[in-house]
Write a protein that holds these residues in place. Structure first.
Motif, mmCIF file in Angstrom:
data_model
loop_
_atom_site.group_PDB
_atom_site.id
_atom_site.type_symbol
_atom_site.label_atom_id
_atom_site.label_comp_id
_atom_site.label_asym_id
_atom_site.label_seq_id
_atom_site.Cartn_x
_atom_site.Cartn_y
_atom_site.Cartn_z
ATOM 1 N N TYR A 93 -27.171 35.753 -8.353
ATOM 2 C CA TYR A 93 -28.376 36.247 -9.017
ATOM 3 C C TYR A 93 -29.346 36.975 -8.085
ATOM 4 O O TYR A 93 -30.268 37.664 -8.541
ATOM 5 C CB TYR A 93 -29.130 35.093 -9.686
ATOM 6 N N LYS A 94 -29.166 36.886 -6.759
ATOM 7 C CA LYS A 94 -30.193 37.372 -5.835
ATOM 8 C C LYS A 94 -30.472 38.870 -5.955
ATOM 9 O O LYS A 94 -31.641 39.278 -6.072
ATOM 10 C CB LYS A 94 -29.816 36.984 -4.409
ATOM 11 N N VAL A 97 -32.300 39.636 -9.291
ATOM 12 C CA VAL A 97 -33.741 39.385 -9.224
ATOM 13 C C VAL A 97 -34.452 40.536 -8.518
ATOM 14 O O VAL A 97 -35.451 41.076 -9.020
ATOM 15 C CB VAL A 97 -34.030 38.055 -8.490
ATOM 16 N N GLN A 98 -33.946 40.935 -7.358
ATOM 17 C CA GLN A 98 -34.634 41.963 -6.570
ATOM 18 C C GLN A 98 -34.785 43.270 -7.345
ATOM 19 O O GLN A 98 -35.889 43.827 -7.440
ATOM 20 C CB GLN A 98 -33.877 42.227 -5.266
ATOM 21 N N ASN A 101 -36.858 43.182 -10.668
ATOM 22 C CA ASN A 101 -38.290 43.157 -10.388
ATOM 23 C C ASN A 101 -38.800 44.534 -9.965
ATOM 24 O O ASN A 101 -39.939 44.910 -10.275
ATOM 25 C CB ASN A 101 -38.606 42.130 -9.307
ATOM 26 N N PHE A 125 -33.075 32.728 -11.542
ATOM 27 C CA PHE A 125 -33.413 34.080 -11.991
ATOM 28 C C PHE A 125 -34.661 34.048 -12.864
ATOM 29 O O PHE A 125 -35.612 34.816 -12.651
ATOM 30 C CB PHE A 125 -32.234 34.681 -12.753
ATOM 31 N N GLN A 128 -37.857 33.522 -10.922
ATOM 32 C CA GLN A 128 -38.279 34.492 -9.909
ATOM 33 C C GLN A 128 -38.584 35.886 -10.432
ATOM 34 O O GLN A 128 -39.148 36.701 -9.699
ATOM 35 C CB GLN A 128 -37.194 34.585 -8.825
ATOM 36 N N VAL A 129 -38.220 36.206 -11.676
ATOM 37 C CA VAL A 129 -38.476 37.566 -12.163
ATOM 38 C C VAL A 129 -39.929 37.714 -12.608
ATOM 39 O O VAL A 129 -40.604 36.735 -12.936
ATOM 40 C CB VAL A 129 -37.516 37.947 -13.313
#
Length: 527
Positions: A93-94, A97-98, A101, A125, A128-129
């Protein structure tokens, strides 16, 4: 040029308008395609004559320009951000997310593949979004931060956005047992009425259940003004398409309700090749005027420049992909992934699985387990992961001929004689010849002829009482995923699918696989 044309159209609409006009962008089924794709949405090799398409950096360029023209632009993602390329297989998921966003969505609906690593893979996810994640038809005390809907304001007018997720997600992904899915239409209707009671007069549904259900929802939920869909990877277009993709309907598809209201339905294919763009004019009563001011899926081709800053953000991830960029084999002809019919890519994958188990000629893999095709030329480890990103093992079970027939009958249970359905299950095969008759009233009796390829290459009828070794992927042996899960007592676990296909490509270099009549389907609309 495309952005300039939009700005001119947009200015004409706004300057002469009364009421509120919304600008809306939408994508769906990105499936971790952070880099650009070729014309068939496979890996871009950089040698394509007509260039490549999409990717995060082109999306950013187009989205930024539209938002410059209208800062209140709504940007929706209709689900399945996860899974589909080596990026998700290795990084999970990293990067999702980046880069999500960076694009700064207004809202995103959950797709079935967003559950592929269960709650443990989805919850980080959601946490962090920087945008709401929506699903009105999911109930779970364990899943935190997912809402039924969100409300935004455009020129002082409230706009409600409701999310929904495929009811069949538990059978197609790895959602946890304490997550419960309910009927999409009933759930959206209930949430739409709640929003109406709060004074929200403009309501958009965005979700991940397929074009057929989206049209049904638009027809039946009176409160809706627009349905933004995903899941079926449907390409909609009005007029002559700008690329090789064949439209399955007009964009938008206008659905008339019994009360005379018209609700547009849209979808933007998949894999970032297109982004949908709409201008929606509402009168003072919140009723949508149609035909729409502007509506089209925009092809993100070479005319859309890549955003250099986003390209820089991609580079650190690409460093980790270098070990998978070395050629491992040569493909003599393009291999295509087709759904619900025999495909050359399916034949290759199934053949590689059968070859992994000496003495087993039969192999079955679900369409959804194969994510893309491969172009003619050298194939790399990255290509293999893009085809098979799930890290399944290739296992062997024992089935009687009668059980094998039941498994294959179940694979076409959702097929319709008029081909209007969107079946969720179908098997690509090795070592079999299958003849299906799809009629209205012959469920469970659709196999007209079934033959098995013997070890010496002859095709003979499958016998009900005989036992056959059958190779399949571990996903299909999980409870609820297929009828084969009923026979795991005979299972022997094998190597990873990535390893199996890689070794097969090396041993059979160069590779030349075609559609050869393994599966024949006849659709009969007469009763």
């Amino acid at each position: 040029m495309k952005i300039l044309v939009f700005q001119q159209i947009y200015s004409l609409i706004i300057l002469g308008a009364e009421g509120v006009t919304l600008t809306l962008l939408h994508v769906n089924d990105i499936h971790s395609h952070f880099e650009e794709v070729n014309v068939n949405t496979g890996r871009c090799r950089g040698t394509e004559v007509d260039g490549c398409y999409g990717g995060m950096s082109r999306m950013m360029t187009f989205i930024r320009e539209v938002r410059t023209s209208d800062p209140d632009t709504i940007l929706l993602n209709a689900g399945d951000y996860y899974q589909g390329t080596i990026w998700y297989t290795l990084f999970k998921y990293k990067p999702v997310v980046q880069f999500s966003n960076l694009l700064n969505y207004t809202a995103m609906a959950l797709g079935n593949h967003d559950w592929d690593d269960g709650l443990a893979g989805l919850q980080p996810f959601v946490n962090q979004v920087n945008f709401p994640v929506l699903a009105s038809n999911i109930v779970s005390e364990d899943l935190k931060g997912v809402s039924n809907s969100t409300v935004v304001q455009v020129d002082g007018v409230k706009v409600g956005i409701i999310g929904y997720t495929l009811l069949g997600t538990p059978n197609m992904s790895n959602s946890d047992e304490n997550v419960f899915f309910f009927d999409e239409i009933e759930s959206v209707r209930a949430e739409a009425r709640r929003l109406k009671d709060r004074g929200v007069n403009i309501i958009i549904a965005t979700g991940h259940s397929g074009y057929t259900l989206d049209k049904k929802m638009a027809s039946e939920v009176e409160e809706l003004d627009l349905v933004v869909g995903g899941h079926s990877h449907t390409f909609l277009y009005t007029g002559h398409p700008p690329s090789t993709d064949k439209p399955e309907g007009p964009y938008p598809t206008y659905i008339e309700q019994e009360n005379g209201r018209v609700v547009p339905v849209v979808q933007a294919y998949a894999y970032t090749k297109y982004i949908g763009l709409l201008t929606l004019k509402f009168d003072e009563y919140g009723e949508l005027e149609y035909p729409l001011g502007f509506a089209a899926p925009i092809l993100l081709d070479q005319s859309i420049k890549k955003d250099t800053w986003v390209e820089e953000q991609l580079k650190p991830w690409k460093i980790y992909l270098k070990p998978y960029t070395t050629p491992i084999s040569y493909i003599s002809n393009p291999l295509y992934r087709e759904k619900n019919e025999e495909s050359s890519m399916g034949n290759l994958v199934a053949d590689s699985m059968a070859a992994a188990w000496p003495g087993a000629n039969i192999a079955l893999i679900n369409d959804g387990g194969i994510r893309t095709g491969v172009e003619k030329g050298y194939v790399t480890g990255e290509d293999v992961y893009n085809v098979l990103p799930f890290n399944n093992t290739v296992d062997r079970i024992q089935l009687s001929g009668a059980q094998l027939k039941d498994v294959l009958e179940d694979a076409v249970i959702d097929f319709c004689p008029d081909q209007t359905c969107e079946p969720e299950h179908f098997y690509q095969v090795s070592g079999l010849k299958i003849f299906y008759d799809i009629r209205i009233k012959n469920l469970g009796r659709r196999i007209r002829k079934l033959e098995y390829k013997t070890l010496d290459g002859r095709f003979v009828p499958v016998q009900d009482e005989l036992i056959y070794p059958v190779v399949t992927v571990s996903f299909l042996l999980q409870p609820g995923k297929s009828k084969m899960a009923e026979f795991t007592s005979t299972c022997k676990q094998g190597p990873l699918d990535y390893t199996v296909l890689t070794e097969y490509l090396k041993k059979n270099n160069p590779v030349n696989v075609k559609v050869e009549g393994r599966i024949t389907i006849r659709y009969v609309q007469k009763r």
